[in-house]
Structure formats: C-alpha cells, structure tokens
Write an enzyme that holds these catalytic residues in place. Structure first.
Site, mmCIF file in Angstrom:
data_model
loop_
_atom_site.group_PDB
_atom_site.id
_atom_site.type_symbol
_atom_site.label_atom_id
_atom_site.label_comp_id
_atom_site.label_asym_id
_atom_site.label_seq_id
_atom_site.Cartn_x
_atom_site.Cartn_y
_atom_site.Cartn_z
ATOM 1 N N ARG A 93 0.840 -1.199 0.000
ATOM 2 C CA ARG A 93 0.000 0.000 0.000
ATOM 3 C C ARG A 93 0.871 1.244 0.000
ATOM 4 O O ARG A 93 2.040 1.212 0.400
ATOM 5 C CB ARG A 93 -0.954 0.005 1.187
ATOM 6 N N ASP A 163 3.569 -7.439 14.169
ATOM 7 C CA ASP A 163 2.764 -6.740 15.177
ATOM 8 C C ASP A 163 3.191 -7.181 16.579
ATOM 9 O O ASP A 163 3.286 -6.366 17.499
ATOM 10 C CB ASP A 163 1.279 -7.051 14.950
ATOM 11 N N HIS A 191 -4.066 -8.628 10.724
ATOM 12 C CA HIS A 191 -2.923 -7.716 10.563
ATOM 13 C C HIS A 191 -3.465 -6.434 9.927
ATOM 14 O O HIS A 191 -3.418 -6.244 8.710
ATOM 15 C CB HIS A 191 -1.849 -8.361 9.691
HETATM 16 N N1 NAD Z 1 2.285 -8.917 6.846
HETATM 17 C C1 NAD Z 1 3.139 -7.969 7.143
HETATM 18 O O1 NAD Z 1 3.449 -7.736 8.320
HETATM 19 C C2 NAD Z 1 3.773 -7.138 6.050
HETATM 20 C C3 NAD Z 1 4.808 -6.245 6.352
HETATM 21 C C4 NAD Z 1 5.367 -5.491 5.321
HETATM 22 C C5 NAD Z 1 4.892 -5.620 4.023
HETATM 23 N N2 NAD Z 1 3.892 -6.491 3.762
HETATM 24 C C6 NAD Z 1 3.387 -6.695 2.398
HETATM 25 O O2 NAD Z 1 4.328 -7.477 1.663
HETATM 26 C C7 NAD Z 1 4.104 -7.258 0.267
HETATM 27 C C8 NAD Z 1 5.442 -7.027 -0.447
HETATM 28 O O3 NAD Z 1 6.038 -5.857 0.019
HETATM 29 P P1 NAD Z 1 7.395 -5.283 -0.626
HETATM 30 O O4 NAD Z 1 7.702 -4.050 0.137
HETATM 31 O O5 NAD Z 1 8.417 -6.355 -0.736
HETATM 32 O O6 NAD Z 1 6.866 -4.892 -2.073
HETATM 33 P P2 NAD Z 1 7.724 -4.618 -3.404
HETATM 34 O O7 NAD Z 1 6.818 -3.887 -4.335
HETATM 35 O O8 NAD Z 1 9.062 -4.053 -3.076
HETATM 36 O O9 NAD Z 1 7.963 -6.089 -3.953
HETATM 37 C C9 NAD Z 1 6.905 -6.898 -4.357
HETATM 38 C C10 NAD Z 1 7.471 -7.894 -5.340
HETATM 39 O O10 NAD Z 1 6.436 -8.812 -5.625
HETATM 40 C C11 NAD Z 1 6.453 -9.063 -7.009
HETATM 41 N N3 NAD Z 1 5.162 -9.590 -7.419
HETATM 42 C C12 NAD Z 1 4.023 -8.931 -7.677
HETATM 43 N N4 NAD Z 1 3.077 -9.777 -8.081
HETATM 44 C C13 NAD Z 1 3.623 -11.009 -8.050
HETATM 45 C C14 NAD Z 1 3.150 -12.302 -8.354
HETATM 46 N N5 NAD Z 1 1.914 -12.508 -8.816
HETATM 47 N N6 NAD Z 1 3.987 -13.347 -8.212
HETATM 48 C C15 NAD Z 1 5.253 -13.161 -7.779
HETATM 49 N N7 NAD Z 1 5.768 -11.961 -7.498
HETATM 50 C C16 NAD Z 1 4.955 -10.894 -7.612
HETATM 51 C C17 NAD Z 1 6.805 -7.716 -7.630
HETATM 52 O O11 NAD Z 1 7.280 -7.850 -8.962
HETATM 53 C C18 NAD Z 1 7.895 -7.255 -6.671
HETATM 54 O O12 NAD Z 1 9.168 -7.736 -7.052
HETATM 55 C C19 NAD Z 1 3.131 -6.090 0.186
HETATM 56 O O13 NAD Z 1 1.810 -6.593 -0.037
HETATM 57 C C20 NAD Z 1 3.223 -5.462 1.552
HETATM 58 O O14 NAD Z 1 2.049 -4.754 1.891
HETATM 59 C C21 NAD Z 1 3.333 -7.255 4.743
HETATM 60 O O1 LMR Z 2 1.466 -1.404 6.702
HETATM 61 C C1 LMR Z 2 1.731 -1.869 5.612
HETATM 62 O O2 LMR Z 2 1.051 -1.663 4.595
HETATM 63 C C2 LMR Z 2 2.952 -2.740 5.496
HETATM 64 C C3 LMR Z 2 2.973 -3.754 6.561
HETATM 65 O O3 LMR Z 2 1.783 -4.500 6.624
HETATM 66 C C4 LMR Z 2 3.327 -3.203 7.923
HETATM 67 O O4 LMR Z 2 2.621 -3.482 8.885
HETATM 68 O O5 LMR Z 2 4.353 -2.509 8.025
#
Ligand code: NAD
Ligand code: LMR
Length: 329
Positions: A93, A163, A191
């Site tokens: 996001r 978290d 989350h």
């Molecule tokens: N659960 C949590 O606590 C938490 C924490 C941080 C981020 N996130 C989430 O993790 C995800 C990734 O974050 P990021 O910062 O690495 O993003 P980013 O944009 O840096 O990297 C995402 C990668 O995923 C790839 N991608 C997109 N669609 C794909 C698919 N269908 N198959 C394979 N690869 C694909 C993109 O090409 C890119 O390389 C986001 O959804 C983010 O919100 C979750």
């Molecule tokens: O908040 C976000 O969109 C990224 C991740 O889920 C976080 O908690 O840092």
C-alpha cells in the site's frame, strides 16, 4: 553427515522484503546453521532480470548452506516440492491506503499460488503469507489449495509476528524491562489497525506486565493505536512500506515454527479451529506454542469484556474481507 537441503519458495523475490529476507535464509538464520537450503524464487516476468541480480549477489556471499537456486515466473515451478513457502509478492500500500484496499488487486495472486501449492508442493509444506492483506490472502491460498486434497491446510498461516514484535518493543520501552524478559504476549486477529495486542497475560521476570504498566488510558489511547498504525507511520516516514522489519518477522515466524519456541508464546495467524469463538478456517492471530515443527494454539485464556469487544471488531473485519473474496473461491 550433512542434512538434506530444504526447498524454500519465496515469492516477490525481486522486491524490497525479498532483498532483506533471502540473504538471511541463505545464511541459516531461518532454518538453522546446519540446514542447507534450495531457494525457489518466484517473481513476475518483468522482474526476472532483477531476480537474477539478487541471485548474483547471493552467489557472491558464498553461503555454505546455499545448496541451489531456481528463478522462475511460473508458480508451478516455484512451488514444486517446496517444504516452506514465503508468499511475499504482492503490491504494497501507499500513503492514505488501508491494507484491505489491496484486497481486490492482490487476491487473484493467491488463488493462482494456492492452486500451484495444492498441486505441486510437498504435502507438509509450511506456508507464511506476508503479502497484504495477509490474513485473507492466506485464507484464499488455503481454500484454493484445499480443493486438490494433497497438502495440510492447517499449515497456511498469516504474518502477525511483526505486530507481536512491535508490541514487545513498545512494552519494553514503557516498563523499562528488556524485550527478552517479556513473555506471554499475544496479538489477536487481523494484521490491520483493528488487531488487538493483549498484554494481560504478559510477564517480565515473573512480574505481571499489566500491573507494571498500570495505565488503561495508555493501553487504549497510546499502545493499541501505536502498534495498530505502525505500518502506516513507517510508510509516512520512509515513503515505502516496512521491509527489513517485515523480513525479520518472517524469519522469526518460520524459525520458531520449525525449530520450536521452547514453551514460549508466539503470535501466528492460523486457520481457526473454533477456539475463542472464532469461526473455523478464518486466519486469526492467536497465541501459539511451537514444538517438533507443529504449532498448538494456547487454549482457554480468560477473555474479559474489553478484550471480547476488541476481538470481535477485528473478527468482523476478517468476515467482511472473506465476504469480499467469496466469488474467487
Ligand atoms: N504482513 C506484514 O506484516 C507485512 C509487512 C510489510 C509488508 N507487507 C506486504 O508485503 C508485500 C510485499 O512488500 P514489498 O515491500 O516487498 O513490495 P515490493 O513492491 O518491493 O515487492 C513486491 C514484489 O512482488 C512481485 N510480485 C508482484 N506480483 C507477483 C506475483 N503474482 N507473483 C510473484 N511476485 C509478484 C513484484 O514484482 C515485486 O518484485 C506487500 O503486499 C506489503 O504490503 C506485509
Ligand atoms: O502497513 C503496511 O502496509 C505494510 C505492513 O503490513 C506493515 O505493517 O508494516
């Protein structure tokens, strides 16, 4: 004799979390310093060049435990015989968005990947979904994999560990106790800002942390909003969503699941078995103890009126998200 390598699939390998995660997996921080790994890296076709670059850097580290690497844009290849899968690849996001705003955009990724896992992965694969909204994405992947009847669907989990770790740090700073002294913390639910970080059972060297804090106003007006909105605060400060701390939490989640939590509680988003009034199958953050590669939910904790209210709010959000994706399943 050295151990057989474990096949670890990581999606979004070219992304920012991937860049913080892969080197730590290859160095043995996730599965142990004696456990060789084969990395099976999935990303989109347009990201393959960047994945190759990351693989070059992994090679240049000469990690003794890195027994092989595969890069692909085909989920069926990435998940083939995988024993661990970290589903990170999804759109993050930006400022002003909530994680559930990503649902329609990211949900389809998890039907495709759930189907590939369901057909080709090791039947006991352990799956951690990081890509947001991670609880519902884990639910989508689990429900899709279930249709093939091969893999253990209890092993589809969502990441609440970030978290949990955020809440630990806030509590350590409030009480002046060390993070390592704090036990029995849980973050219930989704989350998302509705998550309920609950330190009613938390101990620090035998002292009750709720009594040490002794401040209900701090709990509802400072602690819960700080933990719940921490992701947004990081996006605001960095211009990008959290990456190193997210990768760290993913390592913690899988390491404890595989190697055990030594009797300590860890928060995992797991498919509900109906405990605590959470409908079966909803991926909900609960306290778990892990041992011998399995998690067990800590049961029969007392839920007071304040906690029940918070747990219901976060559950209702998950029920709404489930309703929003029902046509995909
Ligand atoms: N659960 C949590 O606590 C938490 C924490 C941080 C981020 N996130 C989430 O993790 C995800 C990734 O974050 P990021 O910062 O690495 O993003 P980013 O944009 O840096 O990297 C995402 C990668 O995923 C790839 N991608 C997109 N669609 C794909 C698919 N269908 N198959 C394979 N690869 C694909 C993109 O090409 C890119 O390389 C986001 O959804 C983010 O919100 C979750
Ligand atoms: O908040 C976000 O969109 C990224 C991740 O889920 C976080 O908690 O840092």
């Amino acid at each position: 004799m050295s151990k057989a390598p474990v096949r670890v699939a990581v999606t979004g390998a070219a992304g920012q979390i991937g860049y913080s995660l892969l080197f730590r997996i290859a160095s043995g921080e996730m599965l142990g310093k004696d456990q060789p790994v084969i990395l099976q890296l999935l990303d989109l076709p347009q990201a393959q060049k960047a994945v190759k670059g990351v693989m070059m850097e992994l090679e240049d580290c000469a990690f003794p435990l890195l027994a092989g690497m595969v890069a692909t844009d085909d989920p069926n290849v990435a998940f083939k015989d995988a024993q661990i899968a970290l589903l990170v690849g999804a759109r993050p996001r930006g400022p002003g968005m909530e994680r559930k705003d990503l649902l329609t955009e990211n949900a389809k990724i998890f039907t495709v990947q759930g189907a590939a896992i369901g057909q080709y992965a090791d039947p006991n694969i352990k799956v951690l979904v990081v890509g947001n909204p991670c609880n519902t994405n884990a639910y989508i992947a689990m429900k899709t994999a279930e249709k093939f009847g091969r893999v253990n669907t209890k092993n589809f989990t969502g990441m609440l560990r970030l978290d949990h770790n955020r809440a630990l740090s806030q509590l350590a700073s409030k009480t002046g106790r060390s993070v390592s002294s704090l036990t029995k913390l849980v973050v219930w639910g989704n989350h998302s800002p509705t998550m309920y970080a609950d330190y009613r059972f938390c101990l620090s060297n035998g002292d009750n942390v709720k009594a040490l804090v002794n401040d209900d106003v701090w709990n509802s007006d400072v602690f819960l909003p700080t933990v719940g909105k921490r992701g947004a605060a990081i996006i605001e400060a960095r211009g990008l969503s959290s990456a190193a701390s997210a990768a760290n939490a993913a390592i913690d989640h899988i390491r404890d699941w595989v190697l055990g939590s030594n009797g300590e509680w860890v928060t995992m988003g797991v498919p509900s078995d109906g405990s605590y009034g959470i409908p079966e199958g909803i991926i909900y953050g609960v306290p778990c103890i892990t041992e011998n590669g399995e998690y067990k939910v800590v049961k029969d904790l007392e839920i007071d009126a304040f906690s029940r209210e918070r747990m219901t709010v976060t559950l209702n959000e998950l029920l709404e998200e489930r309703e929003g994706v029902k046509d995909l399943l």
